[in-house]
Design an enzyme around this catalytic site. Structure first.
Site, short mmCIF file in Angstrom:
data_model
loop_
_atom_site.label_atom_id
_atom_site.label_comp_id
_atom_site.label_asym_id
_atom_site.label_seq_id
_atom_site.Cartn_x
_atom_site.Cartn_y
_atom_site.Cartn_z
N TYR A 12 -88.31 8.82 6.01
CA TYR A 12 -87.62 10.13 6.65
C TYR A 12 -89.06 11.06 6.83
CZ TYR A 12 -86.11 15.12 6.36
OH TYR A 12 -85.69 15.86 6.57
N ASP A 30 -96.89 8.62 6.91
CA ASP A 30 -96.74 9.57 5.79
C ASP A 30 -96.82 9.87 4.73
OD1 ASP A 30 -94.20 11.98 5.16
OD2 ASP A 30 -93.35 10.94 6.52
N LYS A 76 -96.17 18.47 -0.71
CA LYS A 76 -95.94 18.13 -1.68
C LYS A 76 -96.93 18.88 -2.50
CE LYS A 76 -91.17 15.63 -1.07
NZ LYS A 76 -90.40 16.87 -0.75
#
Length: 436
Positions: free
Chosen positions: A140, A235, A265
């Site tokens: 994702y 990613d 994050k």
């Protein structure tokens, strides 16, 4: 009688939430409404208290409301919450990231992992003059149109959109392979390679539970990409600074470096931050130096940057990674013993402080290996744990996280809940409520 917080949320937000997984649709039941959190503990508006293994889906490696992060945020907010100008703290955050990940020569701060991946794709297309992107099913990369796709029926190749509102013409620019199936990459690049701008993937996928790359997989993807003139994009929105200081490439330094790395994050310490960084030749295609436009009023926001810097300072000082990995390993060993006692098949996997429970005999190699029954079994375990004060991410396809705030005593206190969850699952299987 006044309506409950979930009812009030449903009246004002679509589905009662501002991010879909929070709605508990995949596990059933009533969504939680948070009141406060501290360390490993999460409290809700209805007065319940949970040991939290979701940790805001990853950024809170130091636990909730770490005092150094809170102090940094308080100081920054007192000076002003937004300037739309570059700040000294912004520069320091960029320098800190570049020092930790030497393959990043230039970096651009954005507001989310989605923005980071979207910008990386735009850069790859500009650098190569090509349009197509290859991704892996189960990885994702945010909800940008061209990345919110999957392989239909588990077949590698041209993708189908997983959201309404995405033009088919745009989806056709995205190709999908199965993770850990290098033969998919070879076949797809053999057919479309001249049109592929880049290959984007999570080096350690953590959005369908935790997947483990096969030995040599990173290097093989890099080799194939370069043989066709495509960029390699990692990613690391979840894995960056989570498994080690910097990029998870530090765990296998012989792997060729990606052209671009997307972060998020942890570098925001729980506040909205993302970043894309890489080779200067590619990054300098960004405006104002180059023709690739990207902007954000709140990019490099001083409060978010303060939270990220405070988190990184603690991580650099304490380097808790080995301790977290050992703690996670020991915790999963205890869970495995409880599952065996209850006669429940589980495959437990972790990398560092990221972990997941698959209710399957074997850990999957790729998204297509996960049987639908896993979600049904997870739902039963999730609610039993929730009743006893243990909060996992509310989806069978998310990972759980350990933080430095999860002490041995806290972890020990959760084991009775896990015992009962495995027993409930074993009883449900015996009754035929779920398949064996």
């Amino acid at each position: 009688m006044n309506p409950s917080f979930p009812e009030r949320a449903l009246s004002v937000f679509p589905g009662g939430v501002n991010s879909p997984v929070r709605a508990f649709r995949s596990v059933g039941g009533t969504m939680l409404v948070a009141r406060r959190a501290h360390g490993p503990w999460l409290e809700t508006e209805d007065g319940r208290r949970f040991v939290d293994f979701c940790m805001s889906f990853g950024p809170l490696i130091l636990g909730h409301a770490h005092p150094e992060v809170v102090a940094a945020v308080t100081r920054a907010a007192a000076n002003g919450t937004s300037y739309a100008l570059t700040t000294a703290a912004e520069i320091e955050l960029g320098e800190t990231i570049r020092e930790a990940i030497p393959t990043i020569e230039k970096i651009r701060l954005v507001n989310s992992g989605t923005e980071a991946c979207m910008t990386a794709i735009r850069l790859a297309r500009a650098a190569t003059g090509r349009n197509k992107i290859l991704k892996f099913s189960g990885c994702y990369h945010g909800h940008a149109d061209g990345l919110l796709v999957r392989a239909g029926s588990g077949v590698a190749g041209l993708a189908a959109a997983t959201s309404a509102g995405i033009p088919p013409s745009l989806v056709q620019e995205t190709l999908v392979a199965r993770f850990n199936h290098i033969e998919d990459v070879e076949r797809i690049m053999g057919e479309y390679g001249r049109d592929v701008a880049g290959i984007i993937f999570e080096p350690i996928p953590a959005n369908v539970g935790l997947l483990e790359p096969e030995p040599g997989f990173w290097t093989a993807v890099h080799r194939i990409a370069k043989s066709h003139g495509a960029l390699v994009i990692w990613d690391e929105v979840i894995t960056g600074f989570r498994l080690t200081w910097g990029s998870c490439r530090a765990l296998e330094p012989e792997t060729p470096p990606p052209d671009l790395i997307c972060l998020g994050k942890i570098i925001g310490g729980g506040l909205p931050v993302g970043a894309v960084g890489g080779r200067s030749a590619v990054m300098e295609l960004l405006a104002p130096l180059g023709p690739v436009y990207q902007a954000g009023t709140l990019s490099g926001n001083p409060v978010a940057v303060a939270a990220g810097l405070a988190t990184l300072r603690v991580l650099r000082r304490e380097l808790p990674y080995d301790r977290l990995a050992q703690q996670t390993r020991e915790y999963l060993a205890a869970l495995r013993a409880l599952a065996n006692e209850a006669g429940v098949e589980v495959a437990l996997r972790h990398r560092g402080s990221i972990w997941s429970v698959f209710f399957t005999p074997h850990a999957p190699k790729c998204f297509e290996d996960i049987p639908p029954i896993h979600a049904e079994r997870f739902r039963i375990a999730f609610h039993q744990l929730l009743r006893e004060g243990v909060y996992l991410p509310p989806s069978a396809y998310e990972v759980a996280f350990m933080s430095t705030a999860h002490t041995e005593d806290v972890l020990e206190s959760t084991l009775p809940a896990w015992r009962h969850a495995f027993e409930a699952l074993g009883n449900a299987t015996t009754r035929g409520d779920v398949h064996a």
